[in-house]
Design a protein around this motif. Structure first.
Motif: not given
Length: 124
Positions: A19, A23, A33, A36, A73
């Motif tokens: 992640l 991001a 983003r 995240a 996410v």
């Protein structure tokens, strides 16, 4: 059972690393983003919503909030970006440490929440 929990924790750490890489990818949508950043800040922050010393609840928030945020996410990140991030994370498994930025963001969010509650309370 304990082995399954350890495997779950390792998988969670790998997904958090992926992640963090996703991001930073320019192909990731801005909403993903931002979310995240929030998930990573919460996961890496030395402070939690419910402090860990509180029996059961202290660990329960980590077992629910982080995986739920991660799940959300990861659904927002394009599959090709996520696949690239997972491959990079597997090829170079770095350790995600505590984050001073995460701490600052969490403190700012707590301060905002307290201020909003105070404003609401003062208005009633």
């Amino acid at each position: 059972m304990l082995a399954r929990l350890r495997a779950f924790a390792r998988g969670l750490k790998a997904e958090l690393l992926a992640l963090s890489l996703a991001a930073r990818d320019s192909r990731t949508p801005w909403l993903a983003r931002v979310l995240a950043l929030l998930v990573l800040a919460y996961a890496l922050s030395p402070i939690d919503l419910i402090p860990d010393p509180i029996p059961v609840l202290g660990q329960l928030d980590d077992l629910l909030i982080v995986p739920a945020g991660l799940w959300l996410v990861l659904r927002l990140i394009p599959p090709d970006v996520l696949a690239d991030a997972r491959a990079r994370a597997a090829a170079n498994p770095a350790r995600l440490g505590r984050s001073a930025w995460g701490l600052g963001l969490m403190l700012a969010l707590y301060a905002l929440a307290v201020w909003l509650v105070w404003r609401w309370w003062a208005g009633h």
